[in-house]
Design an enzyme around this catalytic site. Sequence first.
Site, PDB file in Angstrom:
ATOM      1  N   ASN A 114       0.836  -1.278   0.028  1.00 29.68           N
ATOM      2  CA  ASN A 114      -0.174  -0.052   0.106  1.00 29.68           C
ATOM      3  C   ASN A 114       0.775   1.251  -0.061  1.00 29.68           C
ATOM      4  OD1 ASN A 114      -0.383   1.955   2.509  1.00 29.68           O
ATOM      5  ND2 ASN A 114       0.103  -0.009   3.436  1.00 29.68           N
ATOM      6  N   PHE A 118      -1.731   8.003   4.600  1.00 30.89           N
ATOM      7  CA  PHE A 118      -2.570   8.607   5.525  1.00 30.89           C
ATOM      8  C   PHE A 118      -3.888   9.439   4.859  1.00 30.89           C
ATOM      9  CE2 PHE A 118       1.174   9.539   8.765  1.00 30.89           C
ATOM     10  CZ  PHE A 118       1.333   8.091   9.001  1.00 30.89           C
ATOM     11  N   SER A 181       5.485   5.086   8.546  1.00 26.28           N
ATOM     12  CA  SER A 181       4.823   5.023   7.461  1.00 26.28           C
ATOM     13  C   SER A 181       5.920   5.257   6.311  1.00 26.28           C
ATOM     14  CB  SER A 181       3.478   5.471   7.257  1.00 26.28           C
ATOM     15  OG  SER A 181       3.107   5.630   5.996  1.00 26.28           O
ATOM     16  N   ASN A 183       5.201   6.113   3.343  1.00 25.85           N
ATOM     17  CA  ASN A 183       4.095   6.589   2.438  1.00 25.85           C
ATOM     18  C   ASN A 183       3.849   8.153   2.491  1.00 25.85           C
ATOM     19  OD1 ASN A 183       3.772   3.933   1.110  1.00 25.85           O
ATOM     20  ND2 ASN A 183       2.233   3.600   2.597  1.00 25.85           N
ATOM     21  N   THR A 184       4.434   8.715   3.571  1.00 23.82           N
ATOM     22  CA  THR A 184       4.523  10.052   3.744  1.00 23.82           C
ATOM     23  C   THR A 184       6.103  10.659   3.452  1.00 23.82           C
ATOM     24  OG1 THR A 184       2.500  10.194   5.219  1.00 23.82           O
ATOM     25  CG2 THR A 184       3.878  11.989   5.116  1.00 23.82           C
ATOM     26  N   LYS A 223       5.376   3.712  17.025  1.00 20.25           N
ATOM     27  CA  LYS A 223       5.326   2.804  16.105  1.00 20.25           C
ATOM     28  C   LYS A 223       6.528   2.605  15.201  1.00 20.25           C
ATOM     29  CE  LYS A 223       2.275  -0.092  12.973  1.00 20.25           C
ATOM     30  NZ  LYS A 223       0.948  -0.046  12.502  1.00 20.25           N
ATOM     31  N   ASN A 252       5.740  -1.429  11.543  1.00 26.55           N
ATOM     32  CA  ASN A 252       5.070  -1.081  10.501  1.00 26.55           C
ATOM     33  C   ASN A 252       5.311  -1.931   9.111  1.00 26.55           C
ATOM     34  OD1 ASN A 252       3.538   0.915   8.761  1.00 26.55           O
ATOM     35  ND2 ASN A 252       3.957   2.458  10.188  1.00 26.55           N
TER      36      ASN A 252
END
Length: 348
Positions: A114, A118, A181, A183-184, A223, A252
């Site tokens: 993915n 967010f 994450s 993805n940021t 996390k 994560n």
Amino acid sequence: MSLLPYALARPFLFRLDAEAAHELTLGTLARLHATPLEWAWRNAFVPDPVELAGLRFPNRIGLAAGLDKNARCIDALGAMGFGFVEVGTVTPRPQAGNPKPRLFRLRAADALINRLGFNNDGLEAFVANVQRSHFREQGRLLGLNIGKNAVTPIEQATSDYLACLAGVYPHADYVTVNISSPNTKNLRALQSDEALDALLAALAARREQLAVQHGRRVPLFVKIAPDLDEAQVDVIAATLRRHGMDGVVATNTTIARDRVQGMPHAEEAGGLSGAPLLAASNRVIAQLRAALGAGYPIIGVGGVMSADDALGKLRAGADVVQIYTGLIYRGPALVDQIAKAFARQHSS
């Protein structure tokens, strides 16, 4: 709950685009919760309590953040038998996330990639949804997971985390600070020594103010990523202790692709979850346990597709376990299987 309802639904869901199936599932859960049709996913609750971070977890199996980013389905998901549910990641302001498509199944590997980024409706809507839920009234625990907006420069990330902490604090049993994450943009840079030190110092100070204001001290978890070497894990462990963080969530998703090379979608950007993550997650859990010693709370997550996988997380050093991708591939029966395996182990 019978295995049959999910066995019937899965082929249909897996023919859909992965994100479309995800949204359809959440919408269905929201609509059918508290109706007779909830039998299709409801499991009898299996008690197996454990004390962690000053909290009594009613059993050791939880839902990981990311599945219900907007806290729409807390009660419906809780009906699967989870002792604790973590929702989010929430950011101060609403954001659409990354361009679609951004969620991909790697079915041969029991995995997902993915790069959602967010995507969520923002703090105000999130808190309103949390307030409508009744999960905590049943004695279960609710974790609220916080992050930063993509447009917020990384140098100003602390302000986003502080805003989220203040917003969710009255409604959380624990708060998870998501700095891992992939993805940021630049988010994982917050795991570096100086950045993590500054962020956790600010959060710890704000938490003390909020504890006085609300008359209760809410535990803070952090996390972290699986893509860390032993030296980095040791530094993070020391930083968590120095700033009085109450626990760690490990881990994560991963940016590594060594276990899925050559598969369709394997080269998509984003975080890989599911079975290929299990070994890396367990490695970080074991390193954290060695660095933090006995008694420091660790929530283990990453690659749990069976009760045996979940028990392996406990052996690696986790105290409790969360699932996400395993739920998508195996269905709600997995929650029941893990809860019963944990209860058997702790009653023997």
